[in-house]
Design an enzyme around this catalytic site. Structure first.
Site, PDB file in Angstrom:
ATOM      1  N   GLU A 147      42.239 -26.837 -23.190  1.00 50.92           N
ATOM      2  CA  GLU A 147      40.990 -27.570 -22.951  1.00 50.92           C
ATOM      3  C   GLU A 147      39.763 -26.679 -23.147  1.00 50.92           C
ATOM      4  OE1 GLU A 147      43.565 -26.855 -20.901  1.00 50.92           O
ATOM      5  OE2 GLU A 147      43.201 -27.769 -18.937  1.00 50.92           O
ATOM      6  N   LYS A 174      36.340 -24.256 -14.466  1.00 47.86           N
ATOM      7  CA  LYS A 174      35.448 -24.276 -15.630  1.00 47.86           C
ATOM      8  C   LYS A 174      34.978 -25.699 -15.948  1.00 47.86           C
ATOM      9  CE  LYS A 174      36.798 -20.043 -17.942  1.00 47.86           C
ATOM     10  NZ  LYS A 174      37.317 -19.418 -19.169  1.00 47.86           N
ATOM     11  N   CYS A 203      44.776 -26.495 -14.928  1.00 41.40           N
ATOM     12  CA  CYS A 203      45.265 -25.521 -13.946  1.00 41.40           C
ATOM     13  C   CYS A 203      44.202 -25.275 -12.881  1.00 41.40           C
ATOM     14  CB  CYS A 203      45.644 -24.218 -14.654  1.00 41.40           C
ATOM     15  SG  CYS A 203      44.287 -23.399 -15.510  1.00 41.40           S
ATOM     16  N   ARG A 240      19.022 -22.218 -17.739  1.00 41.18           N
ATOM     17  CA  ARG A 240      20.483 -22.345 -17.733  1.00 41.18           C
ATOM     18  C   ARG A 240      21.104 -21.274 -16.835  1.00 41.18           C
ATOM     19  NH1 ARG A 240      25.051 -20.649 -20.707  1.00 41.18           N
ATOM     20  NH2 ARG A 240      26.580 -22.328 -21.002  1.00 41.18           N
ATOM     21  N   HIS A 265      43.452 -21.389 -22.985  1.00 43.36           N
ATOM     22  CA  HIS A 265      43.990 -22.660 -22.488  1.00 43.36           C
ATOM     23  C   HIS A 265      43.388 -23.769 -23.352  1.00 43.36           C
ATOM     24  CE1 HIS A 265      45.795 -21.638 -18.337  1.00 43.36           C
ATOM     25  NE2 HIS A 265      45.941 -20.626 -19.176  1.00 43.36           N
ATOM     26  N   CYS A 307      41.024 -23.687 -15.367  1.00 39.00           N
ATOM     27  CA  CYS A 307      40.397 -24.789 -16.106  1.00 39.00           C
ATOM     28  C   CYS A 307      39.722 -25.768 -15.155  1.00 39.00           C
ATOM     29  CB  CYS A 307      41.427 -25.505 -16.972  1.00 39.00           C
ATOM     30  SG  CYS A 307      42.045 -24.459 -18.299  1.00 39.00           S
ATOM     31  N   LYS A 366      21.330 -14.739 -24.118  1.00 38.18           N
ATOM     32  CA  LYS A 366      21.805 -15.567 -23.015  1.00 38.18           C
ATOM     33  C   LYS A 366      20.959 -15.334 -21.757  1.00 38.18           C
ATOM     34  CE  LYS A 366      26.232 -16.935 -21.106  1.00 38.18           C
ATOM     35  NZ  LYS A 366      27.637 -16.619 -20.950  1.00 38.18           N
TER      36      LYS A 366
HETATM   37 ZN   LIG Z   1      44.171 -24.047 -17.725  1.00 37.25          ZN
END
Ligand SMILES: [Zn+2]
Length: 385
Positions: free
Chosen positions: A87, A211, A141, A360, A85, A208, A354
């Site tokens: 973004e 996120k 979305c 984090r 997506h 999105c 990670k």
């Molecule tokens: Zn999206």
């Protein structure tokens, strides 16, 4: 001082202007059958607030509306982009641009954009005169846009009517706080996977809205840049065309009420210019092609992306991936770049690194616990040495 509306317009004009310069392969086409394709455009810009100049630099931009089915990720090794997506690709692009700025950083000359501290090895911060904005050509979305799904979409074909007790709406029926795509669109404040036809192979990438919301607390730095920066970097603005007050209100609820308050707010700004390759008619179809363009210090990189890898490199899922198929914004490419900056991590895998980032990791687990109290459903493990 520019008004918010003027700033929103200047940002969208800059991003769309750059979009117009992309190679034709990176943009939607009219198919030989006469069917028109559409896409979503996103861009990250830096606004220079020094002396009120308000110059706008585009840092990364992307187009795309696709996400990979989880079953495709088995052979990825960090090379396949899970989520294309626009973004999300633009944010990945920004992280590659930042890694590149750091790799090229020369203390003698400094940089317009970042400054180092005196630690060894040095860590960095964005210079104080810069503010970051994300432009998206339509609402993200998921939760933030679920109230505004076009009534035409709410048909049995795309989204069958779901009762609240119907298990079909869940990816996993023991996790009732994560819904599959746009199913049961009357429910608010839930995590959703990326929308898609309910009978297609499932993608476990989150919407999105979810996120972007998580990044409001965890910052837009990925794990690698989080290590290299002294302090996290946040988006100050999100620019979306034609935002009326009612929509702004819903966006604010979705972005500010679902998580505890951060000490910085994301400001939603409208712009007048609409994006000319957005969906215009009911017959239009989403473009399969996605793209990124990265604006480095002294050059740009542009890639067309199909099925999560560079266009022309895709192989059937039964076959191994082709050499050099990975995009510059893939986990694989970013991990390579990071190890050039910090060679001491050679020999460690991306996921080992990670998980070594305790602060984090704790923050992200806490955010996921709030957003989905029933638990989290991750995408397939995708590691790279
Ligand atoms: Zn999206």
């Amino acid at each position: 001082m520019l008004s918010e509306d003027e700033l929103g317009d200047r940002i969208s004009t800059r991003v769309i202007n750059e979009y117009s310069k992309l190679k034709p392969i990176c943009r939607p086409v009219t198919r030989p059958t006469g069917v028109k394709e559409w896409t979503v455009l996103a861009g990250i810009v830096a606004i220079n607030r020094k002396n009120d100049t308000n110059n706008i630099d585009v840092l990364s931009m992307a187009t795309g509306v696709k996400a990979m089915p989880d079953s495709e990720l088995r052979r990825s090794g960090g090379k396949i982009l899970h989520d294309c997506h626009a973004e999300i690709l633009a944010l990945r692009g920004l992280n590659t641009v930042l890694l590149n700025h750091i790799k090229e950083y020369n203390p003698a000359n400094g940089s317009d954009f970042i400054q180092s501290n005196d630690e060894t090895p040095p860590r960095f911060k964005l210079k104080d005169n810069w503010e970051l904005a994300l432009y998206i050509s339509k609402l993200p979305c998921g939760d933030a846009s679920i109230d505004f799904l076009n009534d035409n979409c709410k048909n049995d074909h795309d989204f069958p009517k779901i009762e609240d007790d119907d298990e079909f709406q869940y990816v996993n029926s023991s996790v009732k706080t994560i819904l599959r795509g746009n199913l049961n669109f009357n429910r608010k404040n839930v995590v959703r996977t990326k929308p898609g036809r309910y009978d297609s192979n499932i993608t476990l990438s989150k919407s999105c809205s979810d996120k972007l919301l998580m990044k409001r607390l965890s910052s837009i730095l990925n794990a690698l840049n989080y290590e290299l920066f002294v302090q996290p970097v946040f988006l100050k603005y999100v620019v979306i065309p034609g935002l009326e007050n009612e929509v702004k209100h819903v966006l604010k609820q979705s972005f500010h009420d679902r998580l505890p308050n951060a000490n910085h707010e994301t400001i939603f700004m409208s712009c007048n210019t609409s994006f000319y390759d957005d969906k215009a008619g009911e017959e239009d179809v989403p473009s399969l092609m996605c793209s990124i363009k990265l604006f480095m210090n002294d050059h740009t990189n542009e890639e067309a992306i199909l099925n999560g890898v560079k266009n022309g490199f895709y192989t059937k899922s039964s076959k191994p991936l082709r050499k050099h198929c990975q995009s510059l914004v893939s986990r694989f490419a970013q991990w390579e770049l990071f190890k050039q900056i910090r060679p001491e991590y050679e020999g460690m895998s991306y996921l080992q690194f990670k998980s070594s980032q305790k602060r984090r990791t704790r923050l992200i687990i806490a955010i996921k616990d709030i957003l989905s109290p029933d638990g989290w459903i991750p995408t397939k493990i995708d590691d790279v040495q």
